[in-house]
Scaffold this motif. Structure first.
Motif, PDB file in Angstrom:
ATOM      1  N   ASP A  37      -3.807  -7.355 -13.772  1.00 15.32           N
ATOM      2  CA  ASP A  37      -4.353  -6.553 -12.685  1.00 15.32           C
ATOM      3  C   ASP A  37      -3.290  -6.420 -11.593  1.00 15.32           C
ATOM      4  OD1 ASP A  37      -5.726  -5.485 -10.513  1.00 15.32           O
ATOM      5  OD2 ASP A  37      -7.518  -6.707 -10.825  1.00 15.32           O
ATOM      6  N   THR A  61       0.111  -8.355  -6.000  1.00 11.99           N
ATOM      7  CA  THR A  61       0.390  -7.991  -4.611  1.00 11.99           C
ATOM      8  C   THR A  61       0.198  -9.184  -3.678  1.00 11.99           C
ATOM      9  OG1 THR A  61      -1.882  -7.210  -4.273  1.00 11.99           O
ATOM     10  CG2 THR A  61      -0.249  -5.586  -4.948  1.00 11.99           C
ATOM     11  N   ASP A  87      -6.711 -13.167 -13.465  1.00 12.35           N
ATOM     12  CA  ASP A  87      -7.085 -11.953 -12.742  1.00 12.35           C
ATOM     13  C   ASP A  87      -8.466 -12.035 -12.116  1.00 12.35           C
ATOM     14  OD1 ASP A  87      -4.739 -10.388 -13.075  1.00 12.35           O
ATOM     15  OD2 ASP A  87      -5.294 -10.010 -15.162  1.00 12.35           O
ATOM     16  N   HIS A 102       0.844  -1.201   0.000  1.00 12.61           N
ATOM     17  CA  HIS A 102       0.000   0.000   0.000  1.00 12.61           C
ATOM     18  C   HIS A 102       0.878   1.250   0.000  1.00 12.61           C
ATOM     19  CE1 HIS A 102      -3.425  -2.523   0.681  1.00 12.61           C
ATOM     20  NE2 HIS A 102      -2.996  -2.926   1.860  1.00 12.61           N
ATOM     21  N   ARG A 112      -0.535 -10.272  -0.249  1.00 11.58           N
ATOM     22  CA  ARG A 112      -1.092  -9.858   1.046  1.00 11.58           C
ATOM     23  C   ARG A 112      -0.923 -11.027   2.018  1.00 11.58           C
ATOM     24  NH1 ARG A 112      -6.258  -9.972   0.674  1.00 11.58           N
ATOM     25  NH2 ARG A 112      -6.197 -11.217  -1.228  1.00 11.58           N
ATOM     26  N   ARG A 125      -3.545  -5.913  -8.621  1.00  7.22           N
ATOM     27  CA  ARG A 125      -3.948  -6.607  -7.390  1.00  7.22           C
ATOM     28  C   ARG A 125      -3.508  -8.058  -7.408  1.00  7.22           C
ATOM     29  NH1 ARG A 125      -9.976  -6.498  -6.887  1.00  7.22           N
ATOM     30  NH2 ARG A 125      -9.764  -6.971  -9.107  1.00  7.22           N
ATOM     31  N   SER A 126      -3.363  -8.622  -8.613  1.00  5.79           N
ATOM     32  CA  SER A 126      -2.874 -10.001  -8.731  1.00  5.79           C
ATOM     33  C   SER A 126      -1.385 -10.100  -8.426  1.00  5.79           C
ATOM     34  CB  SER A 126      -3.129 -10.541 -10.143  1.00  5.79           C
ATOM     35  OG  SER A 126      -4.504 -10.569 -10.453  1.00  5.79           O
ATOM     36  N   PRO A 137      -6.414 -11.941  -7.229  1.00  2.96           N
ATOM     37  CA  PRO A 137      -6.449 -10.871  -6.230  1.00  2.96           C
ATOM     38  C   PRO A 137      -6.975 -11.309  -4.869  1.00  2.96           C
ATOM     39  CG  PRO A 137      -7.267 -10.061  -8.332  1.00  2.96           C
ATOM     40  CD  PRO A 137      -7.136 -11.545  -8.459  1.00  2.96           C
TER      41      PRO A 137
END
Length: 545
Positions: A305, A310, A263, A60, A312, A307-308, A267
């Motif tokens: 994407d 990253t 994708d 982030h 977490r 988000r794919s 995510p």
């Protein structure tokens, strides 16, 4: 003067104390790190900025300046009523997310009245046999207002179905519910051993969950790819990193092979890591994990994407580092492990309690563990700057080293045919067993100091701490509730939904809607699992020597 000259002229002529100058995983360390150790580092390529590819410095842009990690204490014991009271206790004291620990019969897909469950009901977590138990577990806790993590693997689809149905009964749509199921069956075959079905049908269930949740439960993390149990089994930090990410890549490949766009599900994949006592090694491990995942997802699997890309992750402090001797020392161990997780950029965190080598934690112990996180968040100042150790010659060199060694493991795994082939041939199990043996021998020879165990013992030690004990009445009451449920529900609906589930398992239907129908009919977990066993069979591990 370069580092070599300094070493010859100053370092090697000075006396050294007797000690092993290596990480807890056995990696040898230089006495000093300088710009020479990071000569190949390219800031844009290897570090970048927080929130930007390759996410080495955090996923982030604002990290903890924008939002603190979720403080999610792992909790569950006895009956659903017992654990519901513990959840409310923790929420009242500032916990910001729930995490469910299930008992061993639930983990193994067995009902509380199964003969093999005798003596284990409610012992190491909460007993959940049906939707009715799940309703009681979350009574008075609105699920659309909180996220819940459930540590469950073999029967993960069943417990997810129970949870979704509770939210539905509370008036929430599936799309409003957020949380995580661990659902990482590959690491069960590798390390934790709580499997049910063989690997390939297990992967079919997982891809069904990926497809269902990406369409119907978009806020749900469908797999928490877990290195925690790999580390608890005795692996090194690099093995934890490499084997966990290899499992993650295997799930991505399975989803793609099932016809899903990468994708559409990537995510919502998350990770679960161990934070052990070697402070800098753990921080480097977390940073390397983000960078490896980002590079592979973008360059190998073609994810578009961000988000794919990253990674977490949730972190739990190392249970295997806690000692039964001098248990108060575990507070200090946990604090350093939690601090490493925070400096490594975790998204949520569980801190172990001081008494967990003896029993499930008492309310006093779990409050100290929660307060440890709150002190780190609000008193130490470490949340004021993003990735404050970034740029350290040592941290960057160690991060690069861990990435390089993980990539070598990926190469070895691929050479043997991939993750499933390595499970079949025992590669992972042998690597972990060898690492665990080396570490234990170091402790027994006194080469690695464990305070209170092989050094600084207290022969007059009095345990003197309160222990949580599970009343045998828990098992009797749980069996009685299960008996009442079977008498009150519609037997015809149970038979109908279980028959439909078996039919779907024999074909290629997505199993999640069928399992949800079984949950709504108050089929028990054991009944649902038994129906699937009739189609998929059970796994038997090959002996590894």
């Amino acid at each position: 003067m370069d580092k070599r000259e300094w070493r010859e002229k100053h370092y090697e002529t000075a006396p050294l104390r007797e000690a092993e100058f290596s990480t807890i995983s056995g990696a040898e360390l230089e006495p000093l790190y300088t710009p020479e150790d990071v000569e190949g580092l390219d800031y844009e390529r290897d570090l970048g900025y927080p929130g930007c590819y390759p996410f080495t410095r955090g996923i982030h842009p604002t990290m903890y300046r924008g939002r603190l990690w979720t403080m999610r204490q792992f909790s569950g014991f006895g009956t659903a009523e017992d654990t519901n009271r513990r959840y409310k206790f923790l929420l009242e004291r500032g916990q910001t997310g729930l995490s469910v620990a299930f008992d061993m019969p639930t983990i193994m897909g067995r009902d509380s009245d199964d003969p093999l469950a005798e003596g284990e009901v409610g012992r190491c977590g909460v007993a959940i046999d049906s939707l009715r138990d799940m309703e009681i577990l979350f009574e008075g806790i609105p699920l659309k207002d909180i996220t819940t993590s459930m540590t469950i693997n073999g029967p993960a689809a069943v417990l997810l179905a129970f949870y979704l149905c509770v939210g539905e009964k509370q008036g929430a749509s599936f799309r409003e519910l957020g949380g995580t199921i661990q659902n990482d069956i590959l690491k069960e075959y590798i390390a934790q051993k709580s499997w049910i079905f063989p690997p390939r049908p297990s992967m079919r269930i997982i891809t069904d969950i990926l497809a269902f949740c990406s369409a119907e439960v978009p806020r749900w993390n469908t797999i928490s790819i877990s290195g925690y149990h790999i580390r608890e089994a005795g692996s090194t930090a690099v093995q934890e990193l490499a084997f966990t990410l290899a499992d993650g890549f295997a799930y991505v490949e399975a989803g793609i092979a099932a016809g899903l766009d990468v994708d559409s599900f990537a995510p919502r994949l998350s990770f679960f890591f161990n934070s052990h006592l070697d402070f800098f090694e753990e921080i480097a491990k977390f940073r390397a994990a983000r960078r490896i995942w980002a590079r592979h997802m973008r360059e190998r699997y073609g994810a578009k994407d961000p988000r794919s890309w990253t990674l977490r992750f949730h972190t739990q402090t190392a249970g295997c580092s806690l000692t039964a001797q001098q248990p108060e020392n575990n507070i200090v161990r946990t604090a350093f492990e939690a601090l490493a997780a925070v400096l490594g950029g975790t998204q949520s965190l569980h801190t172990n309690s001081l008494d967990e080598t003896w029993a499930l934690p008492t309310e006093k112990a779990v409050q100290i563990a929660l307060r440890t996180q709150q002190i780190i968040a609000h008193e130490t100042g470490v949340t004021n700057v993003i990735d404050p150790l970034g740029g350290s010659y040592f941290i960057e060199a160690l991060t690069e080293r861990m990435e390089r060694e993980a990539e070598e493991y990926f190469r070895r795994i691929e050479e043997q045919g991939g993750v499933l082939a390595c499970i079949d041939n025992g590669f992972f199990q042998r690597e972990i067993a060898d690492a665990a043996y080396r570490y234990q021998m170091e402790v027994e020879r006194g080469e690695r100091i464990v305070v209170g165990v092989n050094r600084f013992q207290d022969p007059e030690e009095d345990l003197g701490i309160e222990i949580l004990k599970i009343d045998p009445e828990v098992e009797r009451k749980q069996k009685e509730r299960l008996s009442r449920l079977r008498a009150e529900r519609s037997a015809a609906e149970v038979d109908r939904t279980l028959a439909a589930l078996k039919e779907g398992a024999r074909g290629d239907a997505n199993l999640m809607p069928l399992i949800i129908e079984c949950a709504r009919a108050y089929c028990t977990e054991g009944e649902i699992i038994k129906a699937l066993k009739e189609v998929f069979g059970e796994y038997r591990e090959k002996p590894i020597f």
